[in-house]
Design a protein around this motif. Structure first.
Motif, mmCIF file in Angstrom:
data_model
loop_
_atom_site.group_PDB
_atom_site.id
_atom_site.type_symbol
_atom_site.label_atom_id
_atom_site.label_comp_id
_atom_site.label_asym_id
_atom_site.label_seq_id
_atom_site.Cartn_x
_atom_site.Cartn_y
_atom_site.Cartn_z
ATOM 1 N N ILE A 59 0.827 -1.208 0.000
ATOM 2 C CA ILE A 59 0.000 0.000 0.000
ATOM 3 C C ILE A 59 0.860 1.256 0.000
ATOM 4 C CG2 ILE A 59 -1.593 1.374 1.398
ATOM 5 C CD1 ILE A 59 -2.910 -1.267 2.259
ATOM 6 N N VAL A 60 1.827 1.308 0.912
ATOM 7 C CA VAL A 60 2.648 2.523 0.989
ATOM 8 C C VAL A 60 3.570 2.616 -0.226
ATOM 9 C CG1 VAL A 60 2.602 2.637 3.493
ATOM 10 C CG2 VAL A 60 4.440 1.435 2.391
ATOM 11 N N GLU A 61 3.982 1.485 -0.711
ATOM 12 C CA GLU A 61 4.858 1.484 -1.875
ATOM 13 C C GLU A 61 4.126 2.055 -3.084
ATOM 14 O OE1 GLU A 61 7.012 -2.263 -2.403
ATOM 15 O OE2 GLU A 61 6.907 -1.840 -4.563
ATOM 16 N N MET A 62 2.914 1.586 -3.279
ATOM 17 C CA MET A 62 2.127 2.067 -4.415
ATOM 18 C C MET A 62 1.837 3.557 -4.274
ATOM 19 S SD MET A 62 -0.403 -1.186 -4.912
ATOM 20 C CE MET A 62 -1.287 -0.715 -6.385
ATOM 21 N N ILE A 67 0.439 6.297 -7.038
ATOM 22 C CA ILE A 67 -0.827 5.643 -7.360
ATOM 23 C C ILE A 67 -1.890 6.114 -6.367
ATOM 24 C CG2 ILE A 67 -1.992 3.435 -7.622
ATOM 25 C CD1 ILE A 67 0.755 2.234 -8.236
ATOM 26 N N ARG A 68 -3.045 6.387 -6.876
ATOM 27 C CA ARG A 68 -4.089 6.946 -6.022
ATOM 28 C C ARG A 68 -4.681 5.893 -5.100
ATOM 29 N NH1 ARG A 68 -7.981 10.660 -9.363
ATOM 30 N NH2 ARG A 68 -8.150 11.541 -7.304
ATOM 31 N N PRO A 69 -5.081 6.351 -3.939
ATOM 32 C CA PRO A 69 -5.630 5.434 -2.940
ATOM 33 C C PRO A 69 -6.770 4.566 -3.457
ATOM 34 C CG PRO A 69 -5.260 7.571 -1.964
ATOM 35 C CD PRO A 69 -4.950 7.716 -3.429
ATOM 36 N N CYS A 70 -7.607 5.134 -4.287
ATOM 37 C CA CYS A 70 -8.739 4.343 -4.776
ATOM 38 C C CYS A 70 -8.262 3.193 -5.646
ATOM 39 C CB CYS A 70 -9.726 5.229 -5.519
ATOM 40 S SG CYS A 70 -9.036 6.068 -6.947
ATOM 41 N N VAL A 71 -7.193 3.457 -6.397
ATOM 42 C CA VAL A 71 -6.637 2.409 -7.251
ATOM 43 C C VAL A 71 -5.977 1.339 -6.392
ATOM 44 C CG1 VAL A 71 -5.010 1.918 -9.112
ATOM 45 C CG2 VAL A 71 -6.274 4.073 -9.105
ATOM 46 N N ILE A 72 -5.260 1.804 -5.403
ATOM 47 C CA ILE A 72 -4.615 0.864 -4.485
ATOM 48 C C ILE A 72 -5.669 -0.032 -3.850
ATOM 49 C CG2 ILE A 72 -3.268 0.654 -2.371
ATOM 50 C CD1 ILE A 72 -2.017 3.359 -2.996
ATOM 51 N N GLY A 81 -11.219 2.735 3.187
ATOM 52 C CA GLY A 81 -11.075 3.263 4.536
ATOM 53 C C GLY A 81 -9.792 2.786 5.179
ATOM 54 N N CYS A 82 -9.490 1.556 4.901
ATOM 55 C CA CYS A 82 -8.287 0.964 5.465
ATOM 56 C C CYS A 82 -7.040 1.542 4.798
ATOM 57 C CB CYS A 82 -8.347 -0.547 5.274
ATOM 58 S SG CYS A 82 -6.939 -1.390 5.960
ATOM 59 N N VAL A 83 -7.096 1.671 3.487
ATOM 60 C CA VAL A 83 -5.964 2.255 2.764
ATOM 61 C C VAL A 83 -5.703 3.653 3.290
ATOM 62 C CG1 VAL A 83 -5.179 3.103 0.524
ATOM 63 C CG2 VAL A 83 -6.331 0.898 0.681
ATOM 64 N N SER A 84 -6.771 4.383 3.437
ATOM 65 C CA SER A 84 -6.659 5.744 3.921
ATOM 66 C C SER A 84 -6.018 5.781 5.302
ATOM 67 C CB SER A 84 -8.053 6.365 3.955
ATOM 68 O OG SER A 84 -8.070 7.505 4.753
ATOM 69 N N LYS A 85 -6.445 4.881 6.137
ATOM 70 C CA LYS A 85 -5.944 4.847 7.502
ATOM 71 C C LYS A 85 -4.457 4.502 7.536
ATOM 72 C CE LYS A 85 -7.071 2.368 11.733
ATOM 73 N NZ LYS A 85 -8.082 1.476 12.312
ATOM 74 N N ILE A 86 -4.100 3.499 6.786
ATOM 75 C CA ILE A 86 -2.708 3.058 6.783
ATOM 76 C C ILE A 86 -1.799 4.136 6.226
ATOM 77 C CG2 ILE A 86 -1.095 1.448 5.684
ATOM 78 C CD1 ILE A 86 -3.229 -0.715 6.021
ATOM 79 N N LEU A 87 -2.254 4.759 5.144
ATOM 80 C CA LEU A 87 -1.461 5.829 4.531
ATOM 81 C C LEU A 87 -1.315 7.011 5.478
ATOM 82 C CD1 LEU A 87 -0.641 4.607 2.001
ATOM 83 C CD2 LEU A 87 -2.484 5.778 0.810
ATOM 84 N N CYS A 88 -2.419 7.306 6.118
ATOM 85 C CA CYS A 88 -2.441 8.430 7.049
ATOM 86 C C CYS A 88 -1.444 8.186 8.177
ATOM 87 C CB CYS A 88 -3.843 8.572 7.603
ATOM 88 S SG CYS A 88 -4.210 10.209 8.172
#
Length: 205
Positions: A59-62, A67-72, A81-88
DNA sequence: AGCGTCACGGTTGAC
DNA sequence: CTGTCAACCGTGACG
């Protein structure tokens, strides 16, 4: 932000009309453990457990590659929601690791002060029993009856401080992470990693 | 369409 | 050893 996400006040929502299908909100996937679930995107997850390390890495690599969160989210089949949280969290802490799950905070009486006092007692009298330390904490007014540590807490503390060798202190974060990944791999057979692996074996979509 | 937020059901682990 | 409880988890839905 984390404070918010962590949920200081999980206030009542204005109108949550039971969104959740009770008793399992997603398909269950049969695994040796019977814990795997499939989310709306078709990804496998274990309810209540963190995503496997390699997914988090991915996730963080992408995201790093722009790469946009939605694509990830779609690509890794992880909820946005999870991607957002992890990235955040990654942005804030620089770590991809999940927070410490479980356990309870040390009782309020386990202040550095009390800790120091216990160390002191033990140094003065190494043969002191935990219950004796407990008594002395009370007698010296360090704690009162309401907040004094339990005997087992004291003995645990002593074990940690004086028992097992106290060698390596500050461990390299990298080192910790490496070891964690190794452990993860070892555990993989019994975790979502294994499940994912299994799944890939059976249904490569 | 994309993203932030949060209720929910769940797991974990120190006490 | 067992139960309790507060921490965190990811999902799914709302705005």
């Amino acid at each position: 932000m984390t404070a918010l996400a962590g949920g200081i006040s999980k206030m009542m929502r204005p109108m949550p009309p039971q969104n959740y299908p009770r008793g399992g909100y997603s398909l269950e996937v049969s695994t040796p453990l019977g814990q795997g679930r499939v989310n709306q995107l078709g990804g496998v997850f274990i309810n209540g457990r963190p995503l496997p390390n390699h997914i988090r890495h991915k996730i963080v690599e992408m995201a790093h590659h722009g790469i946009r969160p939605c694509v990830i989210s779609r690509q890794l089949r992880v909820s946005h929601g999870c991607v957002s949280k992890i990235l955040c969290r990654y942005q804030e802490t620089g770590s991809i690791r999940p927070g410490a799950i479980g356990g309870s905070k040390p009782k309020q009486s386990t202040t550095p002060d009390v800790e120091k006092k216990i160390e002191e007692y033990k140094r003065e009298n190494p043969g002191m029993f935990s219950w004796e330390i407990r008594d002395k904490l009370l007698k010296d007014g360090i704690c009162d009856r309401n907040n004094v540590l339990s005997v087992s807490s004291i003995s645990r503390m002593l074990r940690c401080k004086f028992g097992a060798g106290n060698g390596d202190e500050d461990e390299d974060d990298d080192e910790v992470e490496k070891r964690e990944i190794e452990e993860n791999e070892r555990r993989a057979k019994h975790s979502i990693d294994g499940i994912l692996g299994d799944r890939c074996k059976f249904c490569r979509v």
